[in-house]
Design a protein around this motif. Structure first.
Motif, mmCIF file in Angstrom:
data_model
loop_
_atom_site.group_PDB
_atom_site.id
_atom_site.type_symbol
_atom_site.label_atom_id
_atom_site.label_comp_id
_atom_site.label_asym_id
_atom_site.label_seq_id
_atom_site.Cartn_x
_atom_site.Cartn_y
_atom_site.Cartn_z
ATOM 1 N N THR A 153 0.016 -14.141 1.570
ATOM 2 C CA THR A 153 -1.064 -13.603 0.733
ATOM 3 C C THR A 153 -1.979 -12.713 1.554
ATOM 4 N N MET A 154 -2.322 -13.149 2.772
ATOM 5 C CA MET A 154 -3.188 -12.354 3.645
ATOM 6 C C MET A 154 -2.557 -10.992 3.930
ATOM 7 N N VAL A 155 -1.275 -10.977 4.235
ATOM 8 C CA VAL A 155 -0.597 -9.713 4.549
ATOM 9 C C VAL A 155 -0.643 -8.786 3.341
ATOM 10 N N TYR A 156 -0.294 -9.288 2.170
ATOM 11 C CA TYR A 156 -0.240 -8.445 0.973
ATOM 12 C C TYR A 156 -1.619 -7.982 0.499
ATOM 13 N N LYS A 157 -2.628 -8.798 0.714
ATOM 14 C CA LYS A 157 -3.955 -8.440 0.194
ATOM 15 C C LYS A 157 -4.840 -7.705 1.190
ATOM 16 N N THR A 158 -4.528 -7.776 2.485
ATOM 17 C CA THR A 158 -5.430 -7.169 3.450
ATOM 18 C C THR A 158 -4.872 -5.958 4.184
ATOM 19 N N LEU A 159 -3.544 -5.858 4.334
ATOM 20 C CA LEU A 159 -2.990 -4.689 5.028
ATOM 21 C C LEU A 159 -3.075 -3.467 4.119
ATOM 22 N N ARG A 160 -3.659 -2.409 4.641
ATOM 23 C CA ARG A 160 -3.743 -1.134 3.919
ATOM 24 C C ARG A 160 -3.451 -0.028 4.908
ATOM 25 N N SER B 88 0.825 -1.201 0.000
ATOM 26 C CA SER B 88 0.000 0.000 0.000
ATOM 27 C C SER B 88 0.867 1.262 0.000
ATOM 28 N N ASP C 265 -0.332 -18.829 2.510
ATOM 29 C CA ASP C 265 -1.606 -18.175 2.801
ATOM 30 C C ASP C 265 -1.404 -16.955 3.695
#
Length: 106
Positions: free
Chosen positions: A95-102, A33, A92
């Protein structure tokens, strides 16, 4: 495995890094982000201690992955502790870190 995600006011990035009690530490710069941070991986080593309530600390060889970001006056840390290697769990988590942290300016 165990996943934790936390934030705290102030710059506590150095305190969140893997250091004493870990071996084979790999440090990588990551950007999520638009915010640069650090991804660290390592193996627990020499952490277990006997106490009155049982054994504390991670067992030798336990893999730990942590992401650390400092922005807008806060330190953000996401950590995965792989106690039993389940197939795909680390992938997983990444992926969670890259797709959900903003991060936002507020």
């Amino acid at each position: 495995g165990q996943i934790t995600v936390s934030s705290v006011e102030g710059n506590h990035a150095c305190e969140s890094e893997l250091s004493t009690g870990y071996t084979d530490i790999v440090r990588t710069t990551v950007t999520i982000s638009g915010i640069s941070g650090t991804k660290m991986t390592g193996e627990a080593s020499g952490q277990q201690q006997e106490s009155e309530i049982g054994t504390t600390g991670l067992s030798d060889g336990v893999e730990v992955t942590t992401y650390i970001f400092y922005t807008n006056g806060r330190t953000y840390v996401a950590t995965y502790i792989e106690t039993i290697p389940p197939a795909g769990a680390l992938r997983d988590f990444n992926t969670m870190v890259y797709k959900t942290l903003r991060f936002s300016a507020t």
